[in-house]
Design a protein around this motif. Structure first.
Motif, PDB file in Angstrom:
ATOM      1  N   LEU A 213       9.249  -5.464  -4.402  1.00 35.83           N
ATOM      2  CA  LEU A 213      10.607  -5.642  -3.862  1.00 35.83           C
ATOM      3  C   LEU A 213      10.898  -4.670  -2.719  1.00 35.83           C
ATOM      4  CD1 LEU A 213      12.647  -6.092  -7.168  1.00 35.83           C
ATOM      5  CD2 LEU A 213      12.185  -7.843  -5.426  1.00 35.83           C
ATOM      6  N   LEU A 214      10.366  -3.465  -2.828  1.00 35.77           N
ATOM      7  CA  LEU A 214      10.590  -2.434  -1.803  1.00 35.77           C
ATOM      8  C   LEU A 214       9.656  -2.560  -0.608  1.00 35.77           C
ATOM      9  CD1 LEU A 214      10.810   0.796  -3.997  1.00 35.77           C
ATOM     10  CD2 LEU A 214      12.697  -0.405  -2.909  1.00 35.77           C
ATOM     11  N   GLY A 215       8.598  -3.360  -0.759  1.00 34.05           N
ATOM     12  CA  GLY A 215       7.558  -3.378   0.258  1.00 34.05           C
ATOM     13  C   GLY A 215       6.737  -2.105   0.209  1.00 34.05           C
ATOM     14  N   GLY A 216       6.600  -1.557  -0.993  1.00 32.44           N
ATOM     15  CA  GLY A 216       5.925  -0.277  -1.162  1.00 32.44           C
ATOM     16  C   GLY A 216       4.582  -0.384  -1.844  1.00 32.44           C
ATOM     17  N   THR A 217       4.071   0.768  -2.217  1.00 35.16           N
ATOM     18  CA  THR A 217       2.774   0.883  -2.862  1.00 35.16           C
ATOM     19  C   THR A 217       2.948   1.459  -4.263  1.00 35.16           C
ATOM     20  OG1 THR A 217       2.401   3.112  -2.012  1.00 35.16           O
ATOM     21  CG2 THR A 217       1.634   1.271  -0.647  1.00 35.16           C
ATOM     22  N   VAL A 218       1.912   1.288  -5.091  1.00 32.12           N
ATOM     23  CA  VAL A 218       1.930   1.821  -6.447  1.00 32.12           C
ATOM     24  C   VAL A 218       0.757   2.766  -6.631  1.00 32.12           C
ATOM     25  CG1 VAL A 218       1.737   1.271  -8.912  1.00 32.12           C
ATOM     26  CG2 VAL A 218       3.036  -0.229  -7.392  1.00 32.12           C
ATOM     27  N   ASP A 219       1.056   3.954  -7.141  1.00 34.74           N
ATOM     28  CA  ASP A 219       0.031   4.890  -7.582  1.00 34.74           C
ATOM     29  C   ASP A 219       0.056   4.885  -9.100  1.00 34.74           C
ATOM     30  OD1 ASP A 219      -0.565   5.607  -4.994  1.00 34.74           O
ATOM     31  OD2 ASP A 219       0.495   7.531  -5.068  1.00 34.74           O
ATOM     32  N   ALA A 220      -1.010   4.370  -9.723  1.00 32.85           N
ATOM     33  CA  ALA A 220      -1.131   4.380 -11.179  1.00 32.85           C
ATOM     34  C   ALA A 220      -1.864   5.661 -11.561  1.00 32.85           C
ATOM     35  CB  ALA A 220      -1.887   3.156 -11.660  1.00 32.85           C
ATOM     36  N   VAL A 221      -1.167   6.544 -12.262  1.00 30.26           N
ATOM     37  CA  VAL A 221      -1.690   7.872 -12.552  1.00 30.26           C
ATOM     38  C   VAL A 221      -2.021   7.993 -14.035  1.00 30.26           C
ATOM     39  CG1 VAL A 221      -1.189  10.338 -12.487  1.00 30.26           C
ATOM     40  CG2 VAL A 221      -0.306   8.846 -10.681  1.00 30.26           C
ATOM     41  N   SER A 222      -3.222   8.442 -14.303  1.00 27.77           N
ATOM     42  CA  SER A 222      -3.642   8.722 -15.670  1.00 27.77           C
ATOM     43  C   SER A 222      -4.179  10.145 -15.701  1.00 27.77           C
ATOM     44  CB  SER A 222      -4.728   7.729 -16.101  1.00 27.77           C
ATOM     45  OG  SER A 222      -5.058   7.915 -17.449  1.00 27.77           O
ATOM     46  N   ALA A 223      -3.659  10.930 -16.624  1.00 26.22           N
ATOM     47  CA  ALA A 223      -4.100  12.311 -16.765  1.00 26.22           C
ATOM     48  C   ALA A 223      -5.083  12.395 -17.918  1.00 26.22           C
ATOM     49  CB  ALA A 223      -2.906  13.217 -17.031  1.00 26.22           C
ATOM     50  N   TRP A 224      -6.049  13.276 -17.785  1.00 28.12           N
ATOM     51  CA  TRP A 224      -6.998  13.465 -18.881  1.00 28.12           C
ATOM     52  C   TRP A 224      -7.292  14.943 -19.073  1.00 28.12           C
ATOM     53  CZ3 TRP A 224     -12.147  15.222 -18.292  1.00 28.12           C
ATOM     54  CH2 TRP A 224     -12.565  15.409 -16.974  1.00 28.12           C
TER      55      TRP A 224
END
Length: 151
Positions: free
Chosen positions: A33-44
């Motif tokens: 909707l924003l015309g943006g990007t997604v950073d999917a973050v997983s911590a380990w």
């Protein structure tokens, strides 16, 4: 010469829990909707790694296994076409701290209400509670059972 305009960025925390997958779907729809990007973050983190009794661990192998698992999970949750729009980030460290750093300058930070740990009847998990108190951007908390398939 035209200056490149930065696209809005949405950060989402994923940990393999159903509510983190619902948060991932929400983040992808919002970024669209924003015309943006997604950073999917997983911590380990490796349990016991900081103590004297830590076992000998091949950190490179464990990190590669975690990256492979993250890629498989993102593809399973979003599908092979939609996963191309998400930048996976696997970061070593405490989940709450990693998410707060990743969300600096982001449009929003999206997390599930409860992760894989904690008490089943708790309304918020420790990570979601911590990031709501300390994030520098708006935080969206997605409850488990949210309908992910309505794009």
């Amino acid at each position: 010469m035209e200056a490149e305009v930065a696209r809005p960025r949405v950060v989402v925390g994923i940990d393999g829990s159903p509510s983190s997958y619902a948060a991932l779907h929400w983040a992808v729809r919002y970024a669209r909707l924003l015309g943006g990007t997604v950073d999917a973050v997983s911590a380990w983190e490796l349990p016991g790694i900081y103590g004297w009794s830590a076992p000998a661990v091949d950190m490179d192998l464990d990190e590669q296994q975690a990256r492979d698992q993250m890629t498989r999970e993102l593809t399973e949750v979003l599908g092979s076409e939609a996963v191309a729009s998400v930048r996976p980030l696997l970061v070593h460290g405490n989940a709450a701290d990693v998410l707060l750093r990743a969300a600096e300058g982001a449009e929003a930070l999206v997390v599930g209400s409860r992760g894989r740990g904690g008490f089943a009847r708790a309304l918020l998990g420790s990570v979601s509670r911590h990031v709501t108190d300390h994030a520098s951007c708006p935080v969206v908390i997605v409850r488990p059972g949210a309908e992910p398939g309505t794009d």
